[in-house]
Every structure is written in C-alpha cells, then in structure tokens.
Motif scaffolding. Structure first.
Motif, short mmCIF file in Angstrom:
data_model
loop_
_atom_site.label_atom_id
_atom_site.label_comp_id
_atom_site.label_asym_id
_atom_site.label_seq_id
_atom_site.Cartn_x
_atom_site.Cartn_y
_atom_site.Cartn_z
N LEU A 1 77.61 55.08 0.47
CA LEU A 1 77.43 53.63 0.57
C LEU A 1 76.78 53.03 -0.67
CD1 LEU A 1 76.24 53.28 4.28
CD2 LEU A 1 78.57 53.22 3.36
N VAL A 2 76.07 53.83 -1.48
CA VAL A 2 75.38 53.30 -2.64
C VAL A 2 76.37 52.80 -3.69
CG1 VAL A 2 73.87 53.87 -4.59
CG2 VAL A 2 73.32 54.69 -2.30
N GLY A 3 77.36 53.62 -4.02
CA GLY A 3 78.34 53.21 -5.02
C GLY A 3 79.13 52.00 -4.58
N ALA A 4 79.48 51.94 -3.28
CA ALA A 4 80.23 50.79 -2.76
C ALA A 4 79.38 49.52 -2.83
CB ALA A 4 80.68 51.06 -1.34
N ALA A 5 78.08 49.63 -2.53
CA ALA A 5 77.19 48.47 -2.62
C ALA A 5 77.06 48.00 -4.07
CB ALA A 5 75.83 48.82 -2.04
N VAL B 1 71.38 68.85 -7.16
CA VAL B 1 71.30 67.98 -5.98
C VAL B 1 70.19 68.45 -5.05
CG1 VAL B 1 72.60 67.05 -4.02
CG2 VAL B 1 73.79 67.62 -6.14
N LEU B 2 69.42 67.50 -4.53
CA LEU B 2 68.46 67.74 -3.47
C LEU B 2 68.64 66.64 -2.44
CD1 LEU B 2 66.04 69.45 -2.45
CD2 LEU B 2 64.55 67.76 -3.55
N GLY B 3 68.87 67.02 -1.17
CA GLY B 3 69.15 65.99 -0.18
C GLY B 3 68.82 66.41 1.23
N VAL C 1 69.32 62.98 -3.94
CA VAL C 1 68.86 62.64 -5.29
C VAL C 1 69.51 63.63 -6.24
CG1 VAL C 1 66.87 62.45 -6.83
CG2 VAL C 1 66.68 61.72 -4.44
N ARG C 2 69.98 63.13 -7.38
CA ARG C 2 70.73 63.98 -8.29
C ARG C 2 70.21 63.85 -9.72
NH1 ARG C 2 76.73 64.34 -6.06
NH2 ARG C 2 76.26 64.15 -3.85
N TYR C 3 70.11 64.99 -10.37
CA TYR C 3 69.80 65.03 -11.80
C TYR C 3 71.08 65.39 -12.53
CZ TYR C 3 67.93 66.39 -16.31
OH TYR C 3 67.68 66.48 -17.66
N LYS C 4 71.52 64.52 -13.45
CA LYS C 4 72.80 64.68 -14.12
C LYS C 4 72.58 65.12 -15.57
CE LYS C 4 73.36 60.40 -13.12
NZ LYS C 4 73.88 59.01 -13.02
N ARG C 5 73.46 66.01 -16.01
CA ARG C 5 73.37 66.52 -17.37
C ARG C 5 74.76 66.64 -17.99
NH1 ARG C 5 69.29 66.63 -21.14
NH2 ARG C 5 69.74 68.23 -22.70
N ARG C 6 75.01 65.89 -19.05
CA ARG C 6 76.30 65.97 -19.73
C ARG C 6 76.46 67.31 -20.44
NH1 ARG C 6 76.83 61.86 -24.46
NH2 ARG C 6 75.72 63.53 -25.54
N ILE C 7 77.66 67.90 -20.34
CA ILE C 7 77.91 69.17 -21.03
C ILE C 7 79.00 69.04 -22.09
CG2 ILE C 7 77.05 70.67 -19.20
CD1 ILE C 7 79.87 71.01 -18.17
N THR D 1 72.78 59.12 -3.66
CA THR D 1 73.82 58.69 -2.71
C THR D 1 73.17 58.47 -1.34
OG1 THR D 1 74.36 60.96 -2.01
CG2 THR D 1 75.57 60.07 -3.89
N PHE D 2 73.81 57.63 -0.53
CA PHE D 2 73.47 57.50 0.87
C PHE D 2 74.78 57.64 1.64
CE2 PHE D 2 72.77 55.32 4.88
CZ PHE D 2 71.55 55.85 5.27
N ASN D 3 74.87 58.67 2.46
CA ASN D 3 76.16 59.08 3.02
C ASN D 3 76.24 58.89 4.53
OD1 ASN D 3 77.21 60.18 0.47
ND2 ASN D 3 75.61 61.72 0.75
N VAL D 4 77.40 58.43 4.96
CA VAL D 4 77.80 58.49 6.36
C VAL D 4 78.69 59.71 6.52
CG1 VAL D 4 79.02 57.34 8.24
CG2 VAL D 4 77.69 55.99 6.60
N ILE D 5 78.27 60.65 7.37
CA ILE D 5 78.91 61.96 7.49
C ILE D 5 79.45 62.13 8.91
CG2 ILE D 5 78.60 64.44 7.19
CD1 ILE D 5 75.97 63.60 5.61
N ILE D 6 80.68 62.61 9.01
CA ILE D 6 81.29 62.86 10.31
C ILE D 6 81.72 64.32 10.37
CG2 ILE D 6 83.14 62.25 11.89
CD1 ILE D 6 83.16 59.48 10.64
#
Length: 230
Positions: free
Chosen positions: A53-57, A173-175, A190-196, A223-228
C-alpha cells in the motif's frame, strides 16, 4: 625473488583455517539457523499473495510511486521464498531549483527468501528477516528549462528522450506480519537497499529508479502489505 603460492594452495589454506575456526567456536549451533524446526507440521504450508500500500499511496500523493504485488511460498511456517513484481513510475515536472523535468515508467522484480525468527513458528504472528536481489530496465525522458549562458549568451537548454538505463540492487529486509482473521494478514517491512550495478546512459545519475525509489543517499525503504494466505 620470493615465489608466490598458487591460487589453489591459498584456497586450501583458507579453507583449512575456516574449518579450524568453525570447530573452535562451536559453529554447529549456527547451522541451526538454516535448519527446519522438527515437529509434525507438514513441510509445505501453502502460499500467499500480497499487495504493497505504501507505493500505491506514493503514486497518488506525489510525483512518483509504484504498484507492487508478491507471491510467497510457505515452507513449514519458517522459510518463505518470495517473488515481488511491480511497476514504478515518476513524472517530476520542472524542478524549481534545477529546472529539470524527469519522466520514467517501467516494471521491476525482486526475488529472495525470508526466515521466520520467532520460536513459535506456527503462531499467528511472524517476525522475519530476509534478502532480495532486484532488477529493472527502464527508459528516461529528461528536459531542462531553457536559459542563457551568462558568458557566451547562447541557449544552453538540453533534453534526453528514451535513454535506456538499468539497475541491479540488493535489499536486506526486516519485517512482521500478523493474522487478522481467516486468510487475511497485515504486515510491514523495513528495507536497506544497496546498489550493486547500474547503467545511467548519458544522464550521469537518474533521479528515480522503478522499484528502488529516489536514487539519493537514503538507503532505507519500507512496505505495508495486505497478505492473503491461499
């Protein structure tokens, strides 16, 4: 002249040193991280689909964002191989400082695995850590506001259209996720991103990368996810 040992000799020495170090520090306990909890629960526990939902918002509230979904396999409520697929878009019109407009839109994907860190693997809550490899290939349109060179008095405007770029990166990723009712879960990460690796074409540095976000010094995302569960 001193003779240097061959690569194979160096490799054997390093391997032997690591084995000795592992036995001395009781590394057998560390292998438990990669093992499955032994109980009567089946190995395959189904799969789940989720939507961020975060990216969509961000897509609705700002000039960039993404639509993203994921498919996750549940192995014994402990290991979760996952594929994340999304579509990122930016339409940044005429920056007040630089006078540059930036536009791009492209799909992206991530692939990785999460591990449930809780002792009670089969409960309604999960705390997980994971790793992702991600990639996108995208095209950029760039326009600069016309202005006159103060010395030579000529027009210095420029533009780039359909410049091909690519980006490879890793995410740690930690969630958490929690069961709400039935098959519905809610979770965040929560994500830590690193370009390679990357290719910015003639631009030098792209402003927004689909899936990665703004290409600045901030390496954190979420991210904030709706999971089914299925």
């Amino acid at each position: 002249m001193t003779r240097r040992p061959s690569i194979s000799v160096l490799f054997r020495r390093v391997a032997i040193s690591l084995l000795l170090l592992m036995s001395a520090t009781g590394v057998s306990a560390q292998w438990k991280f990669f093992s499955l909890q032994k109980d009567s629960i089946p190995l395959f526990r189904g799969f789940a689909v989720s939507f961020d939902l975060v990216g969509a918002a961000m897509m609705q509230l700002s000039d960039y964002g993404s639509y993203e979904g994921a498919f996750r396999v549940n192995i014994h409520d402990e290991w979760f191989p996952i594929v994340e697929i999304g579509y990122g878009k930016a339409n940044h019109e005429m920056d007040e400082v630089t006078g540059i407009s930036y536009r791009t839109q492209a799909p992206y994907f991530r692939i990785g695995v999460d591990k449930n860190l809780l002792k009670d693997k089969h409960g309604p809550y999960r705390l997980y850590a994971g790793l992702r490899y991600a990639f996108t290939s995208y095209k950029v349109d760039l326009d600069c506001r016309p202005f006159t060179d103060p010395v030579w008095q000529w027009d210095t405007s420029f533009g780039v259209k359909d410049e091909s770029c690519s980006y490879h990166w890793l995410e740690a990723v930690l969630g958490v996720d929690a069961k709400i009712f039935g098959p519905l879960h809610l979770g965040w990460s929560v994500r830590y991103k690193r370009r390679i690796a990357h290719n910015d074409g003639v631009i030098g540095r792209t402003w927004y990368v689909p899936g990665f976000g703004l290409d600045d010094d901030n390496r954190l995302g979420g991210t904030f996810n709706v999971i089914i569960d299925i």
